[in-house]
Design a protein around this motif. Structure first.
Motif, PDB file in Angstrom:
ATOM      1  N   LYS A 199     -15.689 -17.285 -11.041  1.00  0.00           N
ATOM      2  CA  LYS A 199     -16.781 -16.727 -11.835  1.00  0.00           C
ATOM      3  C   LYS A 199     -16.864 -15.211 -11.661  1.00  0.00           C
ATOM      4  O   LYS A 199     -17.077 -14.471 -12.643  1.00  0.00           O
ATOM      5  N   LYS A 200     -16.675 -14.749 -10.434  1.00  0.00           N
ATOM      6  CA  LYS A 200     -16.713 -13.317 -10.164  1.00  0.00           C
ATOM      7  C   LYS A 200     -15.473 -12.617 -10.706  1.00  0.00           C
ATOM      8  O   LYS A 200     -15.545 -11.499 -11.222  1.00  0.00           O
ATOM      9  N   GLY A 201     -14.338 -13.319 -10.603  1.00  0.00           N
ATOM     10  CA  GLY A 201     -13.061 -12.738 -11.030  1.00  0.00           C
ATOM     11  C   GLY A 201     -12.200 -12.409  -9.823  1.00  0.00           C
ATOM     12  O   GLY A 201     -12.415 -11.387  -9.166  1.00  0.00           O
ATOM     13  N   ARG A 202     -11.255 -13.293  -9.522  1.00  0.00           N
ATOM     14  CA  ARG A 202     -10.386 -13.066  -8.371  1.00  0.00           C
ATOM     15  C   ARG A 202      -9.444 -11.896  -8.623  1.00  0.00           C
ATOM     16  O   ARG A 202      -8.992 -11.679  -9.755  1.00  0.00           O
ATOM     17  N   LEU A 203      -9.147 -11.152  -7.569  1.00  0.00           N
ATOM     18  CA  LEU A 203      -8.282  -9.983  -7.698  1.00  0.00           C
ATOM     19  C   LEU A 203      -6.833 -10.398  -7.473  1.00  0.00           C
ATOM     20  O   LEU A 203      -6.489 -10.932  -6.413  1.00  0.00           O
ATOM     21  N   PRO A 204      -5.971 -10.172  -8.459  1.00  0.00           N
ATOM     22  CA  PRO A 204      -4.568 -10.560  -8.322  1.00  0.00           C
ATOM     23  C   PRO A 204      -3.837  -9.694  -7.306  1.00  0.00           C
ATOM     24  O   PRO A 204      -4.292  -8.603  -6.945  1.00  0.00           O
ATOM     25  N   PHE A 205      -2.705 -10.184  -6.867  1.00  0.00           N
ATOM     26  CA  PHE A 205      -1.880  -9.439  -5.927  1.00  0.00           C
ATOM     27  C   PHE A 205      -1.311  -8.190  -6.589  1.00  0.00           C
ATOM     28  O   PHE A 205      -0.816  -8.237  -7.712  1.00  0.00           O
ATOM     29  N   SER A 206      -1.395  -7.073  -5.901  1.00  0.00           N
ATOM     30  CA  SER A 206      -0.809  -5.814  -6.355  1.00  0.00           C
ATOM     31  C   SER A 206       0.255  -5.400  -5.353  1.00  0.00           C
ATOM     32  O   SER A 206      -0.055  -5.085  -4.204  1.00  0.00           O
ATOM     33  N   ALA A 207       1.517  -5.432  -5.774  1.00  0.00           N
ATOM     34  CA  ALA A 207       2.610  -5.072  -4.874  1.00  0.00           C
ATOM     35  C   ALA A 207       2.485  -3.641  -4.378  1.00  0.00           C
ATOM     36  O   ALA A 207       2.812  -3.331  -3.237  1.00  0.00           O
ATOM     37  N   GLU A 208       1.971  -2.768  -5.228  1.00  0.00           N
ATOM     38  CA  GLU A 208       1.855  -1.355  -4.867  1.00  0.00           C
ATOM     39  C   GLU A 208       0.722  -1.117  -3.874  1.00  0.00           C
ATOM     40  O   GLU A 208       0.859  -0.332  -2.929  1.00  0.00           O
ATOM     41  N   GLU A 209      -0.398  -1.808  -4.058  1.00  0.00           N
ATOM     42  CA  GLU A 209      -1.581  -1.533  -3.242  1.00  0.00           C
ATOM     43  C   GLU A 209      -1.732  -2.422  -2.017  1.00  0.00           C
ATOM     44  O   GLU A 209      -2.294  -2.006  -1.005  1.00  0.00           O
ATOM     45  N   HIS A 210      -1.244  -3.668  -2.095  1.00  0.00           N
ATOM     46  CA  HIS A 210      -1.557  -4.628  -1.053  1.00  0.00           C
ATOM     47  C   HIS A 210      -0.418  -4.940  -0.089  1.00  0.00           C
ATOM     48  O   HIS A 210      -0.667  -5.232   1.072  1.00  0.00           O
ATOM     49  N   ARG A 211       0.818  -4.899  -0.535  1.00  0.00           N
ATOM     50  CA  ARG A 211       1.928  -5.358   0.292  1.00  0.00           C
ATOM     51  C   ARG A 211       2.159  -4.576   1.577  1.00  0.00           C
ATOM     52  O   ARG A 211       2.401  -5.175   2.626  1.00  0.00           O
ATOM     53  N   PRO A 212       2.115  -3.248   1.602  1.00  0.00           N
ATOM     54  CA  PRO A 212       2.483  -2.507   2.819  1.00  0.00           C
ATOM     55  C   PRO A 212       1.722  -2.891   4.074  1.00  0.00           C
ATOM     56  O   PRO A 212       2.231  -2.753   5.178  1.00  0.00           O
ATOM     57  N   ALA A 213       0.500  -3.368   3.930  1.00  0.00           N
ATOM     58  CA  ALA A 213      -0.323  -3.666   5.109  1.00  0.00           C
ATOM     59  C   ALA A 213      -0.038  -5.033   5.717  1.00  0.00           C
ATOM     60  O   ALA A 213      -0.581  -5.373   6.750  1.00  0.00           O
ATOM     61  N   TYR A 214       0.825  -5.828   5.047  1.00  0.00           N
ATOM     62  CA  TYR A 214       1.050  -7.194   5.524  1.00  0.00           C
ATOM     63  C   TYR A 214       2.542  -7.485   5.642  1.00  0.00           C
ATOM     64  O   TYR A 214       3.136  -8.111   4.783  1.00  0.00           O
ATOM     65  N   PRO A 215       3.197  -7.045   6.734  1.00  0.00           N
ATOM     66  CA  PRO A 215       4.628  -7.235   6.895  1.00  0.00           C
ATOM     67  C   PRO A 215       5.042  -8.592   7.415  1.00  0.00           C
ATOM     68  O   PRO A 215       6.204  -8.916   7.428  1.00  0.00           O
TER      69      PRO A 215
END
Length: 222
Positions: A199-215
């Motif tokens: 209902k709120k709107g889930r945020l999709p995965f962003s390779a540019e913004e999200h990936r570097p912090a989770y190796p």
């Protein structure tokens, strides 16, 4: 890396009883090539735990047939034949020989095939499909649940961003505040959370913004 190392050790132990002696060195080298990839390790573990033909055998190559929403359809080629596996970051499910196609209507629909015959028609020549590359090496995939850039995470993925506060969804308190609970234990509670998220709107995965912090990979975090 302890869990990945343990899974690798388990696979190698199984291979001692499953692989013909003359093929063991080559089969082991293939497994070691994927020693940091949970997706491939799930396949190797499933195959060597339960040899489909009940005979000594070894996987010689993995090929990627389809990939959608963190789910991989992979063909494992062996000395005997070609086998289909449906794989996620959590597990591998054996679907049967490639020559028989996919019988499960849910799987066919998930990958947008109208019928088993349509699937078989597409995969008449395996050589036209790429050799599987470890999921964590793809910069466009979530390193944990393996959804592609722009896709919605699997619920519970630690990479998903909270749409209310912008923090890590599995760590922030928003889900507890909105549901009026101090923890989430039941399936119905998770479904209630999913309804609120949608209902709120889930945020999709962003390779540019999200990936570097989770190796890390999923097996590393278990």
């Amino acid at each position: 890396m302890s869990t990945l190392n343990q899974r690798l050790a388990d696979i190698k132990l199984l291979m001692r009883y499953a692989v013909p002696p003359e093929d063991l060195a080559k089969a082991t080298a293939l497994v070691e090539k994927h020693d940091t990839d949970s997706v491939a390790l799930h396949i190797f573990h499933a195959f060597y735990s339960y040899l489909p033909e009940g005979l000594e055998d070894a996987i010689t190559v993995l090929r990627l047939l389809e990939r959608r929403q963190g789910t991989f359809l992979i063909c494992a080629t062996t000395a005997q034949t070609d086998y289909l596996y449906l794989v996620t970051s959590e597990q591998a499910e054996f679907l049967g020989p490639l020559a028989e196609g996919i019988w499960e209507e849910e799987v066919l629909a998930f990958f947008n095939y109208e019928s088993r015959e349509a699937f078989l028609k597409k995969f008449t020549d395996l050589n036209t499909f790429p050799v599987y590359v470890p999921a964590h090496l793809h910069t466009d995939l979530c390193p944990f649940c393996h959804v592609a850039d722009g896709e919605i995470h699997t619920l519970g993925c630690p990479v998903e961003v909270c749409p209310w506060c912008g923090g890590q969804l599995t760590s922030c308190d928003c889900r507890f505040t909105l549901l009026g609970r101090s923890d989430l234990k039941s399936e119905s509670q998770l479904e209630e959370l999913l309804t609120l998220l949608n209902k709120k709107g889930r945020l999709p995965f962003s390779a540019e913004e999200h990936r570097p912090a989770y190796p890390l990979t999923p097996l590393d975090l278990q």
